[in-house]
Design an enzyme around this catalytic site. Structure first.
Site, PDB file in Angstrom:
ATOM      1  N   PRO A   1       0.803  -1.418   0.003  1.00  0.00           N
ATOM      2  CG  PRO A   1      -0.264  -1.245   2.134  1.00  0.00           C
ATOM      3  CD  PRO A   1       0.538  -1.927   1.194  1.00  0.00           C
ATOM      4  CG  ASN A   2      -0.271   4.528   1.145  1.00  0.00           C
ATOM      5  OD1 ASN A   2      -1.480   4.921   0.500  1.00  0.00           O
ATOM      6  ND2 ASN A   2      -0.403   3.913   2.355  1.00  0.00           N
TER       7      ASN A   2
ATOM      8  NE  ARG B   1       3.135   6.734   2.070  1.00  0.00           N
ATOM      9  CZ  ARG B   1       3.846   5.694   2.466  1.00  0.00           C
ATOM     10  NH1 ARG B   1       4.230   4.858   1.858  1.00  0.00           N
ATOM     11  NH2 ARG B   1       3.476   5.374   3.798  1.00  0.00           N
TER      12      ARG B   1
ATOM     13  CE1 TYR C   1       8.688   5.149   2.639  1.00  0.00           C
ATOM     14  CE2 TYR C   1       7.009   7.184   2.992  1.00  0.00           C
ATOM     15  CZ  TYR C   1       7.414   5.561   3.550  1.00  0.00           C
ATOM     16  OH  TYR C   1       7.118   5.186   4.617  1.00  0.00           O
TER      17      TYR C   1
ATOM     18  CG  ASN D   1       8.582  -1.865   0.398  1.00  0.00           C
ATOM     19  OD1 ASN D   1       7.759  -2.044   1.562  1.00  0.00           O
ATOM     20  ND2 ASN D   1       9.121  -0.958  -0.001  1.00  0.00           N
TER      21      ASN D   1
ATOM     22  CB  ALA E   1       1.020   0.052   6.201  1.00  0.00           C
TER      23      ALA E   1
ATOM     24  CD  GLU F   1      10.919  -7.413   6.157  1.00  0.00           C
ATOM     25  OE1 GLU F   1      10.284  -6.376   6.506  1.00  0.00           O
ATOM     26  OE2 GLU F   1      11.252  -8.164   6.518  1.00  0.00           O
TER      27      GLU F   1
ATOM     28  CG  HIS G   1      11.107  -2.111   4.720  1.00  0.00           C
ATOM     29  ND1 HIS G   1       9.556  -1.863   4.432  1.00  0.00           N
ATOM     30  CD2 HIS G   1      11.261  -3.397   5.214  1.00  0.00           C
ATOM     31  CE1 HIS G   1       9.094  -3.116   4.939  1.00  0.00           C
ATOM     32  NE2 HIS G   1      10.221  -3.958   5.365  1.00  0.00           N
TER      33      HIS G   1
ATOM     34  NE  ARG H   1       9.409   6.293   8.640  1.00  0.00           N
ATOM     35  CZ  ARG H   1       8.370   6.110   7.797  1.00  0.00           C
ATOM     36  NH1 ARG H   1       8.413   5.187   6.862  1.00  0.00           N
ATOM     37  NH2 ARG H   1       7.467   6.858   7.615  1.00  0.00           N
TER      38      ARG H   1
END
Length: 152
Positions: free
Chosen positions: A10-11, A18, A23, A74, A77, A98, A100, A107
């Site tokens: 998502p996103n 964003r 990012y 990725n 969320a 995985e 990111h 964060r």
């Protein structure tokens, strides 16, 4: 040429607009091109996908497991709470990295836990979009290690 799925949650389709302070300015289309170009240089064919839908992401993970297709993922969320995505990853039959863009450990506290990391081959985070380059390199190395040796 081995296929690899580069799956994004998502996103991530909103990259470039964003939270550019987190990012960066790279768009999703730029990221997809980077992944395809990197894969090609590594002797891989990357199919890059993005979804905001958990069920669709799970379907793609099942497709990868059924086809023994490596994955760069990725989960966005979903990383922090989706046991359904975690259970789909646990069925993997090929390497799954995985990835990111940011470093979740640096964060907000809710981002510090990954429910998917324990069932992934490994995790690469915090290097911006270069995290994907590193993940694709890891996939290529893992595939080379598992390839049968050719005797001449």
């Amino acid at each position: 040429m081995s296929e690899v799925l580069v799956l994004n949650g998502p996103n991530l389709g909103r990259l470039g607009s964003r939270e550019p302070d987190v990012y960066g300015a790279t768009t999703f289309d730029d990221l997809a091109a980077l992944c395809r170009d990197t894969a090609r240089r590594l002797g891989l064919h990357a199919e890059v996908r993005q979804t905001d839908d958990e069920a669709e992401l799970i379907t793609w993970l099942h497709e990868a497991a059924d086809g023994r297709i490596p994955v760069v993922l990725n989960p966005a969320a979903f990383t922090h709470y989706s046991y359904a995505v975690r259970d789909a990853i646990a069925q993997r039959t090929a390497p799954l990295i995985e990835v990111h863009i940011s470093n979740p450990a640096a964060r907000e506290e809710f981002r510090h836990t990954s429910v998917v990391a324990a069932v992934a081959s490994g995790t690469i985070a915090g290097f911006g979009t270069f995290s994907y380059v590193l993940a694709l390199q890891a996939v290529a190395e893992l595939l080379a290690e598992s390839a049968p040796e050719v005797v001449s």
